[in-house]
Design a protein around this motif. Structure first.
Motif, short mmCIF file in Angstrom:
data_model
loop_
_atom_site.label_atom_id
_atom_site.label_comp_id
_atom_site.label_asym_id
_atom_site.label_seq_id
_atom_site.Cartn_x
_atom_site.Cartn_y
_atom_site.Cartn_z
N ALA A 431 0.71 -1.34 -0.15
CA ALA A 431 -0.01 0.05 0.14
C ALA A 431 0.65 1.32 0.11
O ALA A 431 0.58 2.10 -0.81
CB ALA A 431 -0.96 0.09 1.22
N LEU A 432 1.75 1.29 0.81
CA LEU A 432 2.82 2.26 0.66
C LEU A 432 3.52 2.57 -0.55
O LEU A 432 3.57 3.68 -0.95
CB LEU A 432 3.88 2.30 1.89
N TYR A 433 3.96 1.46 -1.43
CA TYR A 433 4.54 1.70 -2.48
C TYR A 433 3.54 2.20 -3.45
O TYR A 433 4.04 3.07 -4.44
CB TYR A 433 5.15 0.24 -2.73
N PHE A 459 7.03 -8.46 -2.64
CA PHE A 459 5.55 -8.19 -2.59
C PHE A 459 5.05 -7.47 -3.83
O PHE A 459 4.16 -6.83 -3.68
CB PHE A 459 5.51 -6.94 -1.47
N LYS A 460 5.68 -8.00 -4.95
CA LYS A 460 5.54 -7.39 -6.22
C LYS A 460 3.95 -7.88 -6.61
O LYS A 460 3.13 -7.14 -6.98
CB LYS A 460 6.31 -7.67 -7.34
N ASP A 461 3.48 -9.12 -6.27
CA ASP A 461 2.22 -9.85 -6.74
C ASP A 461 1.26 -8.86 -5.62
O ASP A 461 0.08 -8.86 -6.12
CB ASP A 461 2.42 -11.24 -6.33
N VAL A 462 1.52 -8.58 -4.55
CA VAL A 462 0.51 -7.98 -3.67
C VAL A 462 0.39 -6.52 -4.15
O VAL A 462 -0.97 -5.99 -4.11
CB VAL A 462 1.26 -7.75 -2.17
N VAL A 463 1.37 -5.75 -4.79
CA VAL A 463 1.24 -4.36 -5.37
C VAL A 463 0.09 -4.96 -6.35
O VAL A 463 -0.85 -3.90 -6.70
CB VAL A 463 2.49 -3.96 -5.84
N LEU A 464 0.42 -5.60 -7.18
CA LEU A 464 -0.58 -5.98 -8.41
C LEU A 464 -2.13 -6.16 -7.99
O LEU A 464 -3.18 -5.76 -8.63
CB LEU A 464 -0.21 -6.84 -9.56
N LEU A 465 -2.17 -7.08 -6.86
CA LEU A 465 -3.61 -7.38 -6.48
C LEU A 465 -4.05 -6.09 -5.85
O LEU A 465 -5.34 -6.04 -6.41
CB LEU A 465 -3.32 -8.36 -5.32
N LEU A 466 -3.56 -5.44 -5.20
CA LEU A 466 -4.45 -3.98 -4.58
C LEU A 466 -4.58 -2.88 -5.54
O LEU A 466 -5.54 -2.53 -5.82
CB LEU A 466 -3.29 -3.34 -3.55
N ASN A 467 -3.55 -3.00 -6.53
CA ASN A 467 -3.97 -1.95 -7.88
C ASN A 467 -5.06 -2.50 -8.60
O ASN A 467 -5.79 -1.60 -9.00
CB ASN A 467 -2.85 -1.68 -8.42
N ASN A 468 -5.09 -3.71 -8.80
CA ASN A 468 -6.38 -4.21 -9.64
C ASN A 468 -7.69 -3.91 -8.79
O ASN A 468 -8.53 -3.65 -9.64
CB ASN A 468 -6.32 -5.66 -9.92
N TYR A 469 -7.80 -4.22 -7.40
CA TYR A 469 -8.91 -3.96 -6.89
C TYR A 469 -9.45 -2.48 -6.71
O TYR A 469 -10.32 -2.31 -6.94
CB TYR A 469 -8.75 -4.45 -5.55
N ILE A 470 -8.21 -1.58 -6.65
CA ILE A 470 -8.64 -0.18 -6.74
C ILE A 470 -9.08 0.62 -7.87
O ILE A 470 -10.13 1.11 -8.10
CB ILE A 470 -7.44 0.62 -6.19
N ASN A 471 -8.55 0.00 -9.07
CA ASN A 471 -8.96 0.27 -10.35
C ASN A 471 -10.32 -0.48 -10.91
O ASN A 471 -11.02 0.05 -11.96
CB ASN A 471 -8.06 -0.34 -11.48
N GLN A 472 -11.13 -1.30 -10.24
CA GLN A 472 -12.15 -1.93 -10.59
C GLN A 472 -13.33 -0.60 -10.18
O GLN A 472 -13.23 0.19 -9.30
CB GLN A 472 -12.53 -2.94 -9.72
N PRO A 473 -14.63 -0.56 -11.06
CA PRO A 473 -15.34 0.33 -10.90
C PRO A 473 -16.16 0.17 -9.40
O PRO A 473 -16.48 -1.02 -8.96
CB PRO A 473 -16.42 0.04 -11.94
N PRO A 474 -16.50 1.32 -8.62
CA PRO A 474 -16.92 1.27 -7.28
C PRO A 474 -18.34 0.61 -7.21
O PRO A 474 -19.00 0.95 -8.06
CB PRO A 474 -16.86 2.59 -6.73
N ASN A 475 -18.62 -0.13 -6.33
CA ASN A 475 -20.11 -0.76 -6.18
C ASN A 475 -20.76 0.38 -5.51
O ASN A 475 -20.33 0.90 -4.27
CB ASN A 475 -19.86 -1.87 -5.50
#
Length: 506
Positions: A431-433, A459-475
């Motif tokens: 999250a900080l990165y 933690f490169k795979d964790v960065v991609l996971l969090l970034n993909n979740y943020i880029n999803q359209p908000p519910n």
């Protein structure tokens, strides 16, 4: 109001109006005469009261003199006869008390000139002496008898003598004895002063020795546990050393505390539990977390309280199977426990029942709280990603807007079930990165590598996971976190433009 009738059985006395009179009947010469009846009917006149003819005389409020009234009082005093009572008072010998002296000094002091005895002259007796003595005279006689019986007994501690015993010695012997006694007392005081100083010095030496022993023991303990012996590389900023004198930073133990939390993460690792939960889904868990964020915002709780509550829910669900009717009850009990652990003034049980809209009773909430603590083993010191994030940002001297953006990314990831099995220290680093790259501050520096213990590849795979979740359209049903961080208090970090995955690693 109706008059109150007297009750014969009551304890209060009843006074009849016929019994009240201005003058007693015994003072009348004859009870049956007309003069006696008239005397009872007339008003009683106060003694020494001014005559009614002089209407100009009035009572003064502030104690000024009334001449006519004083004259009447003087006349009344002359008519009163006073009988004097005199007694012969006994002569009492004078007493001089001193400290104990040896027999030789006692003899020398006795040869001193006798002290003068002053006797009280008795007043001349009056022929008209009454047989009854006044109370004041009796008190004085009792005092004299007590003093003669108790105080004036000859003891070794007192020099009791009168003028009749031995008054032929000179004054010089008495003065010399007195001087010797004073010299002895002064010599004793001079001897006591160096003794007190020696005792004080010995006490100081003992305290210094104890402090040295304690410091040596603490050094040995630190050497065994490798506490305070952190060798920071040259390219890394030593954040703890700069705040070493600040007792609130706990710089001496900060590094060891977070190293301990990193080791403790393996103990609280949560497995994938939704396969065993027949009645629960990911969507239901996301709704529960969104509701818990709303509770944290409405009650103005600490962020640590929210993260611990979510962690308790996941721990309980990984060990127990429940229905969808009790999911909200588990979330309310988890927030109640975390409030008691982290908050200074936690909300009441009735507040949580009100938030649940009366879906559960007070007994059900308390029973779920007890069950939750038993299942979790009463272990509430769980490593939380929010604590790691604050530590990493402080050591890297990250500014507040960047840290707030990282908090938004981390808090938004709580609703994602895929982050449950990931270590909290890695989530905080990812999250900080992302926040650093979105604000274009810097990359993953050597200082962050040292304090986090992770490289970017870890933690490169964790960065991609969090970034993909943020880029999803908000519910629209999960908008609490976004609305929270869209406020000016949080620098409106939820409105910051997002980055693609390929832009994060350039």
């Amino acid at each position: 109001m109706a008059p109150i009738k007297p009750n014969q059985n009551s304890m209060m006395p009843h006074f009849s109006l016929n019994r009240i009179s201005t003058r007693s009947k015994s003072t009348l010469p004859c009870h049956n005469s007309k003069e006696a009846l008239e005397a009872t009917r007339t008003k009683r006149k106060a003694d020494c009261s001014p005559p009614k003819e002089n209407k100009s005389i009035k009572r003064l409020a502030f104690g000024e003199k009334n001449i006519n009234l004083l004259e009447n009082i003087k006349k009344a005093k002359k008519t009163i006869t006073v009988k004097k009572v005199t007694t012969q008072k006994k002569t009492v010998a004078s007493v001089k008390t001193v400290n104990k002296i040896s027999q030789k000094e006692n003899l020398e002091c006795l040869r001193a000139p006798a002290l003068k005895v002053v006797t009280r002259q008795s007043k001349p007796t009056v022929s008209n002496q009454t047989a009854v003595k006044s109370k004041e005279v009796l008190k004085e006689l009792n005092k004299i008898n007590k003093r003669l019986s108790n105080e004036f007994e000859k003891t070794d501690d007192s020099l009791y003598y009168t003028a009749s015993e031995d008054g032929s010695s000179n004054e010089s012997t008495y003065c010399s004895a007195k001087k010797q006694h004073n010299l002895r007392s002064s010599s004793n005081s001079t001897v006591e002063i160096p003794l007190i100083q020696e005792v004080q010095q010995n006490a100081k030496q003992n305290v210094e020795k104890r402090e040295e022993n304690i410091s040596n023991l603490s050094k040995q303990i630190k050497l065994k546990l490798n506490i305070g012996n952190h060798e920071v590389p040259d390219n890394v900023e030593d954040f703890d050393k700069e705040n070493w004198d600040d007792c609130f930073q706990v710089s001496d133990y900060a590094m060891d505390i977070f190293n301990y939390l990193n080791e403790k993460e393996t103990k609280f690792k949560i497995p994938d539990y939704l396969d065993r939960q027949i009645c629960l889904t990911r969507w239901m868990r996301s709704l529960l977390v969104d509701w818990m964020v709303e509770i944290q915002e409405s009650f103005e709780l600490n962020h640590e309280t929210l993260y611990l509550g979510v962690k308790l829910v996941d721990t309980y669900l990984s060990r127990m199977t429940i229905g969808k009717e009790t999911l909200q009850l588990v979330g309310a009990a988890a927030m109640l426990v975390s409030c008691k652990f982290d908050e200074r003034i936690p909300p009441m049980i009735d507040d949580f029942l009100y938030v649940c809209d009366g879906a559960y009773s007070k007994r059900e909430l308390i029973r779920m709280e007890i069950n939750l603590l038993k299942v979790c083993g009463f272990e509430l010191g769980i490593p939380i990603s929010y604590r790691f994030l604050r530590r990493y940002a402080r050591c890297a001297r990250i500014k507040m807007p960047v840290l707030t953006l990282a908090r938004f990314v981390l808090e938004y990831s709580l609703m994602n079930y895929d982050t449950v099995t990931i270590r909290d220290s890695k989530l905080a680093s990812a999250a900080l990165y992302i926040a650093i790259k979105m604000k274009d501050v810097s990359g993953w520096t050597e200082t962050l590598e040292f304090y986090t213990g992770y490289r970017l590849e870890d933690f490169k795979d964790v960065v991609l996971l969090l970034n993909n979740y943020i880029n999803q359209p908000p519910n629209p049903k999960l908008m609490t976190v976004r609305n929270k961080y869209s406020h000016k208090i949080f620098f409106e970090v939820a409105k910051v433009p997002l980055l693609a995955n390929n832009q994060l690693f350039t």
